[in-house]
Design an enzyme around this catalytic site. Structure first.
Site, mmCIF file in Angstrom:
data_model
loop_
_atom_site.group_PDB
_atom_site.id
_atom_site.type_symbol
_atom_site.label_atom_id
_atom_site.label_comp_id
_atom_site.label_asym_id
_atom_site.label_seq_id
_atom_site.Cartn_x
_atom_site.Cartn_y
_atom_site.Cartn_z
ATOM 1 C CB SER A 136 -0.902 0.033 1.243
ATOM 2 O OG SER A 136 -1.617 -1.161 1.382
ATOM 3 C CB ILE A 351 -27.170 -21.405 -2.940
ATOM 4 C CG1 ILE A 351 -27.898 -20.191 -2.354
ATOM 5 C CG2 ILE A 351 -28.054 -22.146 -3.939
ATOM 6 C CD1 ILE A 351 -28.256 -19.101 -3.355
ATOM 7 C CD GLU A 377 -4.391 -3.299 -10.423
ATOM 8 O OE1 GLU A 377 -3.896 -2.175 -10.333
ATOM 9 O OE2 GLU A 377 -3.990 -4.159 -11.231
HETATM 10 C C1 LIG Z 1 -1.944 -12.652 -6.160
HETATM 11 C C2 LIG Z 1 -1.375 -11.283 -6.072
HETATM 12 C C3 LIG Z 1 -0.935 -10.644 -7.228
HETATM 13 C C4 LIG Z 1 -0.372 -9.359 -7.162
HETATM 14 N N1 LIG Z 1 0.121 -8.777 -8.298
HETATM 15 C C5 LIG Z 1 0.824 -7.619 -8.214
HETATM 16 C C6 LIG Z 1 1.486 -7.066 -9.361
HETATM 17 O O1 LIG Z 1 1.367 -7.571 -10.483
HETATM 18 N N2 LIG Z 1 2.265 -5.967 -9.186
HETATM 19 C C7 LIG Z 1 2.415 -5.350 -7.975
HETATM 20 O O2 LIG Z 1 3.124 -4.352 -7.887
HETATM 21 N N3 LIG Z 1 1.776 -5.842 -6.871
HETATM 22 C C8 LIG Z 1 0.985 -6.952 -6.963
HETATM 23 N N4 LIG Z 1 0.362 -7.471 -5.852
HETATM 24 C C9 LIG Z 1 0.546 -6.824 -4.565
HETATM 25 C C10 LIG Z 1 -0.684 -6.080 -4.099
HETATM 26 O O3 LIG Z 1 -0.862 -4.906 -4.870
HETATM 27 C C11 LIG Z 1 -0.486 -5.775 -2.595
HETATM 28 O O4 LIG Z 1 -0.564 -7.008 -1.914
HETATM 29 C C12 LIG Z 1 -1.523 -4.805 -2.073
HETATM 30 O O5 LIG Z 1 -1.304 -3.518 -2.609
HETATM 31 C C13 LIG Z 1 -1.480 -4.713 -0.537
HETATM 32 O O6 LIG Z 1 -0.182 -4.513 -0.084
HETATM 33 P P1 LIG Z 1 0.425 -5.427 1.081
HETATM 34 O O7 LIG Z 1 0.142 -6.833 0.734
HETATM 35 O O8 LIG Z 1 1.831 -5.024 1.285
HETATM 36 O O9 LIG Z 1 -0.427 -5.062 2.350
HETATM 37 P P2 LIG Z 1 -0.109 -3.847 3.351
HETATM 38 O O10 LIG Z 1 0.090 -2.594 2.612
HETATM 39 O O11 LIG Z 1 0.953 -4.285 4.286
HETATM 40 O O12 LIG Z 1 -1.487 -3.764 4.148
HETATM 41 C C14 LIG Z 1 -1.849 -4.716 5.158
HETATM 42 C C15 LIG Z 1 -3.227 -4.331 5.711
HETATM 43 O O13 LIG Z 1 -3.181 -2.998 6.263
HETATM 44 C C16 LIG Z 1 -4.149 -2.179 5.638
HETATM 45 N N5 LIG Z 1 -3.611 -0.819 5.527
HETATM 46 C C17 LIG Z 1 -2.415 -0.458 4.976
HETATM 47 N N6 LIG Z 1 -2.259 0.877 5.043
HETATM 48 C C18 LIG Z 1 -3.390 1.374 5.624
HETATM 49 C C19 LIG Z 1 -3.860 2.690 5.946
HETATM 50 N N7 LIG Z 1 -3.152 3.786 5.653
HETATM 51 N N8 LIG Z 1 -5.073 2.806 6.535
HETATM 52 C C20 LIG Z 1 -5.828 1.715 6.814
HETATM 53 N N9 LIG Z 1 -5.445 0.443 6.510
HETATM 54 C C21 LIG Z 1 -4.254 0.289 5.936
HETATM 55 C C22 LIG Z 1 -4.392 -2.799 4.283
HETATM 56 O O14 LIG Z 1 -5.651 -2.416 3.752
HETATM 57 C C23 LIG Z 1 -4.320 -4.282 4.622
HETATM 58 O O15 LIG Z 1 -5.544 -4.687 5.182
HETATM 59 C C24 LIG Z 1 -0.272 -8.712 -5.912
HETATM 60 C C25 LIG Z 1 -0.748 -9.348 -4.748
HETATM 61 C C26 LIG Z 1 -1.290 -10.606 -4.823
HETATM 62 C C27 LIG Z 1 -1.769 -11.276 -3.567
#
Ligand SMILES: Cc1cc2nc3c(=O)[nH]c(=O)nc-3n(C[C@H](O)[C@H](O)[C@H](O)COP(=O)(O)OP(=O)(O)OC[C@H]3O[C@@H](n4cnc5c(N)ncnc54)[C@H](O)[C@@H]3O)c2cc1C
Length: 399
Positions: A136, A351, A377
């Site tokens: 994020s 269901i 995304e």
């Molecule tokens: C199968 C898969 C394919 C993917 N493909 C790509 C890709 O092609 N390219 C790419 O770049 N990335 C990709 N991703 C990564 C994806 O974009 C990230 O997993 C996503 O953006 C969340 O980041 P994170 O997993 O680091 O979670 P984190 O950012 O660590 O967040 C963890 C939790 O904290 C919450 N959180 C974080 N910040 C805040 C805030 N400010 N306020 C409130 N809540 C917050 C989040 O909503 C989440 O619930 C992929 C992920 C998966 C699982």
């Protein structure tokens, strides 16, 4: 077309494209999706079929050999494909984002060299923002590119979660270049990293370790990417100027969000179709379960959610096609469609009773696919951040 999620005012060409894709999905994707997904096998023949249909060039302008279609057409095609199998829409999505970023931000040389080969699917795109320590919080990217005396850059660091990381041949990677700007996000640059498809050290200093074993969204490869002294020319900087990467990537994920909303609609439509068919066949207490009001009401709720999500997704796409900003609307569409998709698949699963837990039934796969849409995304929390920020700006009180 399904009765659900009809879209008004489509051109003849749009209708023809959608009808062709729908036939392809029914004949070439749905019958094979379960087997391929359970084996975590790459859908090579399906991808070849999509290439023949011109789907890899759907939004690439005709001057570069594509079909020059709109974001709306693309989103409706994605909806159809995800109805068949979400992983197939994953194969084209990162490709589409990279092509869009090239079109919007690439130099003339980059566009002319890469887009014609992207339109045929010969060059296949992946995009990489996430790292092991962040998803994020994009501005916190740690992978670093350092300019050398000869003008080249050397990149070190680790990226994470690249959809199509192994099968792609062009990765748009966001890395830190430290332009000396005050704001962290102004020190990021997108590099267009060209590489062969495959795993291992595919070029000196660039390793794709292997596929991440996922809960769902199987078949399509999701990988890490390790840069270790990887040397790349300054001509690989998207748009030729460093420090613009954050804005370029945000532009890309904005259209990506419409795509995720479309995917969520496709999965929801399929979950609904499976549920309404099953509910008319399965009997309990002497009648089909669809005749129990509790089940009929579930079907009504599911269809209503599909229609709402579809309408919002179409609106977000049309805004972008009209050249207007759509960050709030794309965020809303992504938020609503992904949350509804999780609900609709769960309702369909319930269901199906015990059979929904069997790998013989499609709903088992959809149940494992839907949660990804809450994350990819930008998570729901991040969508709410974008939406509320936009609203507070629009409705700011004048003091
Ligand atoms: C199968 C898969 C394919 C993917 N493909 C790509 C890709 O092609 N390219 C790419 O770049 N990335 C990709 N991703 C990564 C994806 O974009 C990230 O997993 C996503 O953006 C969340 O980041 P994170 O997993 O680091 O979670 P984190 O950012 O660590 O967040 C963890 C939790 O904290 C919450 N959180 C974080 N910040 C805040 C805030 N400010 N306020 C409130 N809540 C917050 C989040 O909503 C989440 O619930 C992929 C992920 C998966 C699982």
């Amino acid at each position: 077309m399904t009765r659900l999620a009809q879209t008004a005012d489509l051109t003849d060409i749009q209708q023809e494209i959608l009808s062709t894709v729908r036939t392809f999905v029914d004949k070439e994707i749905i019958p094979h999706a379960q087997e391929l997904e359970h084996a975590d096998a790459y859908p090579t023949e399906i991808v070849d079929g999509l290439k023949e249909l011109g789907i890899f060039g759907l939004m690439i302008p005709e001057e570069y050999g594509g079909l020059g279609e709109s974001l709306l057409t693309y989103a409706l095609v994605v909806e159809e494909i995800a109805r068949g199998w979400m992983s197939v829409s994953g194969v084209i999505n990162t490709h589409f984002i990279v092509a869009y970023m090239l079109l919007q931000h690439g130099t003339a040389e980059q566009r002319e060299r890469l887009l014609p080969r992207m339109a045929t699917g010969e060059v296949r795109g992946a995009f990489s923002m996430s790292e092991p320590g962040l998803g994020s919080d994009v501005a916190g990217i740690r992978t670093r590119a350092v300019e050398q005396a000869d003008g080249d850059y050397v990149i070190d660091g680790q990226k994470m979660w690249l959809t199509n990381g192994g099968s792609s041949t062009l990765v748009a990677a966001l890395v830190r270049t430290d332009e000396g700007a005050e704001k962290a996000h102004q020190n990021l640059t997108t590099f267009l990293v060209e590489k062969p498809a495959g795993f291992g050290e595919v070029v000196p200093g660039l390793t794709i370790p292997g596929k991440i074993d996922k809960m769902g969204y199987k078949g399509v490869d999701t990988t890490e990417l390790v840069f270790d002294g990887f040397r790349i020319g300054a001509d690989a900087i998207l748009g030729g100027v460093p420090g613009k990467g954050f804005a370029q990537m945000m532009d890309g994920v904005e259209v990506g969000r419409v795509n995720v909303a479309a995917r969520a609609c496709g999965i929801s439509i399929r979950a609904f179709e499976l549920a309404i068919a099953y509910a008319q066949q399965r009997e309990t207490f002497g009648k089909p379960i669809a005749q129990h009001q509790a089940i009929a009401f579930q079907l009504a709720e599911m269809a209503t959610k599909v229609e709402a999500a579809h309408a919002m997704m179409v609106r977000a796409a049309r805004l972008k096609d009209a050249g207007q900003r759509n960050d709030v609307e794309a965020g809303m569409a992504k938020l609503l469609a992904s949350e509804y998709c999780a609900e609709v698949t769960t309702q369909s699963f319930r269901i199906h009773g015990g059979y929904g837990y069997s790998k013989e039934y499609e709903i088992e796969r959809l149940m494992r696919e839907a949660p990804f849409l809450l994350i990819g995304e930008g998570t729901s929390e991040i969508q709410k951040t974008i939406i509320s920020r936009g609203l507070l700006k629009e409705y700011a009180l004048k003091r």
